[in-house]
Write an enzyme that holds these catalytic residues in place. Sequence first.
Site, PDB file in Angstrom:
ATOM      1  N   LYS A  15      42.491   8.942  27.668  1.00  0.00           N
ATOM      2  CA  LYS A  15      41.084   8.503  27.721  1.00  0.00           C
ATOM      3  C   LYS A  15      40.944   7.485  28.850  1.00  0.00           C
ATOM      4  O   LYS A  15      41.689   6.509  28.900  1.00  0.00           O
ATOM      5  CB  LYS A  15      40.715   7.865  26.384  1.00  0.00           C
ATOM      6  CG  LYS A  15      39.430   7.063  26.394  1.00  0.00           C
ATOM      7  CD  LYS A  15      39.558   5.705  25.706  1.00  0.00           C
ATOM      8  CE  LYS A  15      40.498   4.769  26.393  1.00  0.00           C
ATOM      9  NZ  LYS A  15      40.447   3.367  25.934  1.00  0.00           N
ATOM     10  N   ALA A 104      50.230   1.265  24.417  1.00  0.00           N
ATOM     11  CA  ALA A 104      49.570  -0.035  24.637  1.00  0.00           C
ATOM     12  C   ALA A 104      49.142  -0.157  26.098  1.00  0.00           C
ATOM     13  O   ALA A 104      49.457  -1.126  26.777  1.00  0.00           O
ATOM     14  CB  ALA A 104      50.502  -1.187  24.241  1.00  0.00           C
ATOM     15  N   GLY A 108      44.288   5.106  25.489  1.00  0.00           N
ATOM     16  CA  GLY A 108      44.052   5.760  24.199  1.00  0.00           C
ATOM     17  C   GLY A 108      45.225   6.514  23.604  1.00  0.00           C
ATOM     18  O   GLY A 108      45.032   7.303  22.675  1.00  0.00           O
ATOM     19  N   GLY A 109      46.441   6.309  24.111  1.00  0.00           N
ATOM     20  CA  GLY A 109      47.594   7.104  23.653  1.00  0.00           C
ATOM     21  C   GLY A 109      47.664   7.342  22.152  1.00  0.00           C
ATOM     22  O   GLY A 109      47.589   8.483  21.701  1.00  0.00           O
ATOM     23  N   ASP A 144      38.960   4.232  19.147  1.00  0.00           N
ATOM     24  CA  ASP A 144      38.857   5.302  20.144  1.00  0.00           C
ATOM     25  C   ASP A 144      39.048   6.703  19.538  1.00  0.00           C
ATOM     26  O   ASP A 144      38.926   7.701  20.246  1.00  0.00           O
ATOM     27  CB  ASP A 144      39.923   5.111  21.234  1.00  0.00           C
ATOM     28  CG  ASP A 144      39.599   3.936  22.150  1.00  0.00           C
ATOM     29  OD1 ASP A 144      38.442   3.478  22.146  1.00  0.00           O
ATOM     30  OD2 ASP A 144      40.510   3.491  22.869  1.00  0.00           O
TER      31      ASP A 144
HETATM   32  O1  C5P Z   1      41.228   0.671  19.011  1.00  0.00           O
HETATM   33  P1  C5P Z   1      41.834  -0.062  17.885  1.00  0.00           P
HETATM   34  O2  C5P Z   1      41.012   0.052  16.637  1.00  0.00           O
HETATM   35  O3  C5P Z   1      43.278   0.258  17.679  1.00  0.00           O
HETATM   36  O4  C5P Z   1      41.749  -1.576  18.329  1.00  0.00           O
HETATM   37  C1  C5P Z   1      42.704  -2.544  17.993  1.00  0.00           C
HETATM   38  C2  C5P Z   1      42.026  -3.879  17.827  1.00  0.00           C
HETATM   39  O5  C5P Z   1      41.263  -4.226  18.991  1.00  0.00           O
HETATM   40  C3  C5P Z   1      41.055  -3.988  16.670  1.00  0.00           C
HETATM   41  O6  C5P Z   1      41.684  -4.235  15.444  1.00  0.00           O
HETATM   42  C4  C5P Z   1      40.192  -5.156  17.127  1.00  0.00           C
HETATM   43  O7  C5P Z   1      40.882  -6.380  16.947  1.00  0.00           O
HETATM   44  C5  C5P Z   1      40.106  -4.944  18.631  1.00  0.00           C
HETATM   45  N1  C5P Z   1      38.877  -4.186  18.971  1.00  0.00           N
HETATM   46  C6  C5P Z   1      37.666  -4.864  18.989  1.00  0.00           C
HETATM   47  N2  C5P Z   1      36.527  -4.170  19.289  1.00  0.00           N
HETATM   48  C7  C5P Z   1      36.563  -2.855  19.561  1.00  0.00           C
HETATM   49  C8  C5P Z   1      37.790  -2.150  19.545  1.00  0.00           C
HETATM   50  C9  C5P Z   1      38.939  -2.854  19.239  1.00  0.00           C
HETATM   51  O8  C5P Z   1      37.600  -6.072  18.766  1.00  0.00           O
HETATM   52  N3  C5P Z   1      35.432  -2.214  19.835  1.00  0.00           N
END
Ligand code: C5P
Length: 292
Positions: A15, A104, A108-109, A144
């Site tokens: 992504k 990381a 988006g992996g 994502d």
């Molecule tokens: O994408 P993912 O849900 O794995 O994101 C990891 C962390 O990044 C979330 O737990 C949150 O702390 C932060 N995040 C955020 N706002 C977003 C996406 C991710 O604060 N829109």
Amino acid sequence: MMTSSGLIIEHAAAKINLALHVTGQRGDGYHLLDSLVVFTVFGDSVRCAPSHSDQLTIDGPLANDVPIDHTNSMVQARAFLRDMFTGFDCPPVALHLTKNLPSAAGIGGGSADAAATLRALARHWALPLDLLDDSDLATKLGADVPMCLRQEPLIASGIGERLDGVQTPLAEIHLVLVNCGDAVSTPAIFRALTHKNNAPLPPMPEVQNLQGLIDYLKTTRNDLQPPALAFSVSIHQSLKALETKDALYCQMSGSGATCFGIFQSMKQADIAARAIQQQHPTWFCVATQSLA
Ligand code: C5P
């Protein structure tokens, strides 16, 4: 794709956030975004096959970076589907991941692998995937994941789960992805963000050609880039490498550290990727194109 033996193969595309504006923060801490995303031909590959017990195996050049326990995003996606579809028959299944995407890395992996697992298992178990709620998917599996399920050019808003197709269909974009190898923690980058209430994406005009897209992107930002640079100064080096190889536009994707450059043609992208890889043999560097 499904083979005659019942093996299902799903592409887990990278992504790329061509633009990412952070526009606010929800009460639960998640940040509100406005992002133009595309997906690429280059990615991971997820396979699923009938099995006597649940399994997960991983191969590929970056397999060592991926956990194989319950924290693995594919294992979580499998458990999530069984929770959501309790009345359905969801027998044991062997999952296999070929890992090509850095972890990381802002592309988006883990979410792509989770989304590919959802698609593969929905076919294998005959589940109505469209009944799933995107907000649930975003908070339980990853913000994502809903966009990775669709794998097409999108404008994502909300925390990433509200998805709109791009008005003018984007043609294939020729890209070089560069990652210097620093793993960047998404929550840490969001926490380090000093300005959370930024302007949304400017409205996207009818983009007729590549130059139109570049002109538009030049009016956008990645708001996560300043905090990411504080964690990984090498991001500067990645951007510089793309610039000096005549990228028409370059920027960081997601929370980094992967940066992308847009090139005029696949040939130019290939030449740039080869030159950057030669100068930086330890970096991840690949030429690819977007899924139109
Ligand atoms: O994408 P993912 O849900 O794995 O994101 C990891 C962390 O990044 C979330 O737990 C949150 O702390 C932060 N995040 C955020 N706002 C977003 C996406 C991710 O604060 N829109």
